[in-house]
Design a protein around this motif. Structure first.
Motif, PDB file in Angstrom:
ATOM      1  N   GLN A   6      -7.176  -7.832   7.086  1.00  0.00           N
ATOM      2  CA  GLN A   6      -6.594  -9.006   7.016  1.00  0.00           C
ATOM      3  C   GLN A   6      -6.351  -9.753   5.712  1.00  0.00           C
ATOM      4  O   GLN A   6      -6.004 -10.753   5.342  1.00  0.00           O
ATOM      5  N   ALA A   7      -6.863  -8.884   4.728  1.00  0.00           N
ATOM      6  CA  ALA A   7      -6.607  -9.459   3.271  1.00  0.00           C
ATOM      7  C   ALA A   7      -5.187  -9.578   2.962  1.00  0.00           C
ATOM      8  O   ALA A   7      -5.100 -10.584   2.235  1.00  0.00           O
ATOM      9  N   GLN A   8      -4.342  -8.660   3.216  1.00  0.00           N
ATOM     10  CA  GLN A   8      -2.947  -9.125   2.924  1.00  0.00           C
ATOM     11  C   GLN A   8      -2.012  -8.807   3.919  1.00  0.00           C
ATOM     12  O   GLN A   8      -1.495  -7.667   4.077  1.00  0.00           O
ATOM     13  N   PRO A   9      -2.207  -9.477   5.241  1.00  0.00           N
ATOM     14  CA  PRO A   9      -1.583  -8.944   6.398  1.00  0.00           C
ATOM     15  C   PRO A   9      -0.067  -8.540   6.396  1.00  0.00           C
ATOM     16  O   PRO A   9       0.154  -7.828   6.894  1.00  0.00           O
ATOM     17  N   HIS A  10       0.603  -9.405   5.721  1.00  0.00           N
ATOM     18  CA  HIS A  10       2.067  -9.149   5.520  1.00  0.00           C
ATOM     19  C   HIS A  10       2.796  -9.488   4.211  1.00  0.00           C
ATOM     20  O   HIS A  10       2.453 -10.540   3.690  1.00  0.00           O
ATOM     21  N   HIS A  11       3.428  -8.598   3.637  1.00  0.00           N
ATOM     22  CA  HIS A  11       4.262  -8.963   2.474  1.00  0.00           C
ATOM     23  C   HIS A  11       5.684  -9.808   2.745  1.00  0.00           C
ATOM     24  O   HIS A  11       6.488  -8.948   3.405  1.00  0.00           O
ATOM     25  N   VAL A  12       5.686 -11.089   2.647  1.00  0.00           N
ATOM     26  CA  VAL A  12       7.034 -11.373   2.821  1.00  0.00           C
ATOM     27  C   VAL A  12       8.206 -11.007   2.216  1.00  0.00           C
ATOM     28  O   VAL A  12       8.176 -11.093   0.661  1.00  0.00           O
ATOM     29  N   PRO A  13       9.378 -10.398   2.486  1.00  0.00           N
ATOM     30  CA  PRO A  13      10.328  -9.844   1.753  1.00  0.00           C
ATOM     31  C   PRO A  13      10.921 -10.749   0.551  1.00  0.00           C
ATOM     32  O   PRO A  13      11.135 -11.967   1.019  1.00  0.00           O
ATOM     33  N   GLN A  14      10.946 -10.518  -0.622  1.00  0.00           N
ATOM     34  CA  GLN A  14      11.503 -11.460  -1.603  1.00  0.00           C
ATOM     35  C   GLN A  14      12.829 -11.046  -2.141  1.00  0.00           C
ATOM     36  O   GLN A  14      13.249 -12.026  -2.838  1.00  0.00           O
ATOM     37  N   ILE A  20      15.167  -4.236   2.595  1.00  0.00           N
ATOM     38  CA  ILE A  20      15.759  -2.976   2.957  1.00  0.00           C
ATOM     39  C   ILE A  20      14.557  -2.040   3.302  1.00  0.00           C
ATOM     40  O   ILE A  20      14.407  -0.986   4.329  1.00  0.00           O
ATOM     41  N   ALA A  21      13.414  -1.998   2.544  1.00  0.00           N
ATOM     42  CA  ALA A  21      12.194  -1.344   2.832  1.00  0.00           C
ATOM     43  C   ALA A  21      11.685  -1.960   4.205  1.00  0.00           C
ATOM     44  O   ALA A  21      11.270  -0.785   4.859  1.00  0.00           O
ATOM     45  N   LEU A  22      11.841  -2.975   4.469  1.00  0.00           N
ATOM     46  CA  LEU A  22      11.263  -3.468   5.783  1.00  0.00           C
ATOM     47  C   LEU A  22      12.102  -2.938   6.989  1.00  0.00           C
ATOM     48  O   LEU A  22      11.422  -2.492   7.897  1.00  0.00           O
ATOM     49  N   ALA A 130      10.175   2.467  -2.991  1.00  0.00           N
ATOM     50  CA  ALA A 130       9.327   3.407  -2.432  1.00  0.00           C
ATOM     51  C   ALA A 130       7.834   2.751  -2.126  1.00  0.00           C
ATOM     52  O   ALA A 130       7.496   3.071  -0.866  1.00  0.00           O
ATOM     53  N   HIS A 131       7.587   2.106  -3.224  1.00  0.00           N
ATOM     54  CA  HIS A 131       6.064   1.572  -2.887  1.00  0.00           C
ATOM     55  C   HIS A 131       6.029   0.439  -1.822  1.00  0.00           C
ATOM     56  O   HIS A 131       4.953   0.096  -1.054  1.00  0.00           O
ATOM     57  N   ARG A 132       7.006  -0.258  -1.759  1.00  0.00           N
ATOM     58  CA  ARG A 132       7.122  -1.370  -1.029  1.00  0.00           C
ATOM     59  C   ARG A 132       7.334  -0.570   0.387  1.00  0.00           C
ATOM     60  O   ARG A 132       6.771  -1.305   1.457  1.00  0.00           O
ATOM     61  N   VAL A 133       8.129   0.463   0.723  1.00  0.00           N
ATOM     62  CA  VAL A 133       8.171   1.143   1.979  1.00  0.00           C
ATOM     63  C   VAL A 133       6.582   1.650   2.423  1.00  0.00           C
ATOM     64  O   VAL A 133       6.437   1.239   3.545  1.00  0.00           O
ATOM     65  N   HIS A 197       1.628  -2.523  -2.170  1.00  0.00           N
ATOM     66  CA  HIS A 197       2.259  -3.574  -2.295  1.00  0.00           C
ATOM     67  C   HIS A 197       2.187  -4.114  -3.947  1.00  0.00           C
ATOM     68  O   HIS A 197       3.075  -4.583  -4.454  1.00  0.00           O
ATOM     69  N   ARG A 198       0.846  -4.040  -4.305  1.00  0.00           N
ATOM     70  CA  ARG A 198       0.513  -4.385  -5.485  1.00  0.00           C
ATOM     71  C   ARG A 198       1.522  -3.544  -6.782  1.00  0.00           C
ATOM     72  O   ARG A 198       1.976  -4.106  -7.690  1.00  0.00           O
ATOM     73  N   PHE A 199       1.406  -2.342  -6.354  1.00  0.00           N
ATOM     74  CA  PHE A 199       2.227  -1.317  -6.975  1.00  0.00           C
ATOM     75  C   PHE A 199       3.743  -1.689  -7.358  1.00  0.00           C
ATOM     76  O   PHE A 199       4.390  -1.583  -8.349  1.00  0.00           O
TER      77      PHE A 199
END
Length: 215
Positions: A6-14, A20-22, A130-133, A197-199
Motif C-alpha cells: 500500500q506504499a503507493q497503491p495507485h498512480h492517478v493519470p496526469q 493510454i498506459a492505464l 513504457a515505465h508507466r505501463v 512509476h518513479r522511473f
C-alpha cells in the motif's frame, strides 16, 4: 519483510500518456479476468511470464544507450535486470505450484511473443509511457495477489506447503505455506510498481535529480 503493497497503491493519470498506459493495462486485465477467473495460480504463471519482459527490455536498451553516449546509467541497468530476474523467479515458483497445462504453455508463448515485441517498440519510442505501463501492470499484480490471499484466507484455495524453490529463494522458514509465498511475491510486485512509476516520473522531468536507488 515489510509489506509495501500500500506504499503507493495507485498512480492517478496526469496526462494523455498516463491515460493510454492505464487503458492498455486495464484491457489486459479484462482478458486475464475472462480467461482465468479465480484460477490465481495459473494466472500468476502467465502474469509473471509477461512481467519478466519489461526489465530485460529496458535494461538492454538503457545499456545500449549508455554505451552509445558513454555516460553513466545512474543505476538503471542493475535495477531493471534485477527486476527481470525477480519476476523470472516468481514464474519458476508458481509454475511449480500451478503446473500449467499444454494450452497454458502455448498461451504463454503467444502472449510473451506479442508483448516482448510491442514493449520493445514502445520503450524505443516512449520510455516514459513504457515505465508507466509497467507501473500499472504491477498495480494490477498487487490486486491479483491480494485476491489470491483472500481466497486462501477464506478456505476456498488450499494453503499448501511452500515449494522448496520458494523457501530457498526468499529464505522462508521450512514450514512456510502458499500464503507466505503470495505475501512475499506481492511485496516484490509493490516494489516494482513504485520503482517503475518513479522511473516514469524521472523521464517526465518530475524528478530530474532522482536516481533509481532512491525508489
Amino acid at each position: 519483510m515489510p509489506d509495501r503493497s500500500q506504499a503507493q497503491p495507485h498512480h492517478v493519470p496526469q496526462n494523455p500518456s498516463d491515460r493510454i498506459a492505464l487503458i492498455v493495462v486495464k484491457t489486459l486485465r479484462f482478458f486475464a479476468d475472462t480467461f482465468f477467473a479465480r484460477r490465481y495460480g495459473h494466472r500468476a504463471v502467465v502474469l509473471e511470464t509477461v512481467a519478466a519482459v519489461p526489465g530485460m527490455v529496458g535494461g538492454m536498451l538503457v545499456h545500449l544507450k549508455s554505451l552509445r553516449r558513454m555516460s553513466d546509467d545512474r543505476g538503471w541497468i542493475h535495477t531493471l535486470l534485477e527486476e527481470a530476474e525477480n519476476e523470472r523467479m516468481h514464474l519458476m515458483v508458481f509454475a511449480t505450484i500451478a503446473k500449467p497445462n499444454a494450452l497454458e504453455r502455448l498461451l504463454v508463448l503467444l502472449v510473451q511473443g506479442a508483448f516482448f515485441n510491442s514493449f520493445f517498440v514502445l520503450y524505443l519510442l516512449a520510455p516514459k509511457t513504457a515505465h508507466r505501463v509497467v507501473g500499472y501492470l504491477e498495480e494490477e499484480a498487487v490486486v491479483s495477489y491480494t485476491h489470491y490471499l483472500e481466497e486462501i484466507d477464506a478456505g476456498r484455495h488450499p494453503n499448501i506447503p511452500a515449494p522448496q524453490i520458494a523457501i530457498d529463494y526468499w529464505k522462508l522458514p521450512a514450514e512456510a505455506t502458499l500464503r507466505d509465498v503470495v505475501l512475499v511475491t506481492r511485496a516484490d510486485e509493490a516494489k516494482h510498481r513504485d520503482v517503475n512509476h518513479r522511473f516514469a516520473d524521472i523521464l517526465a522531468g518530475d524528478r530530474p535529480g532522482a536516481k533509481p536507488a532512491e525508489a
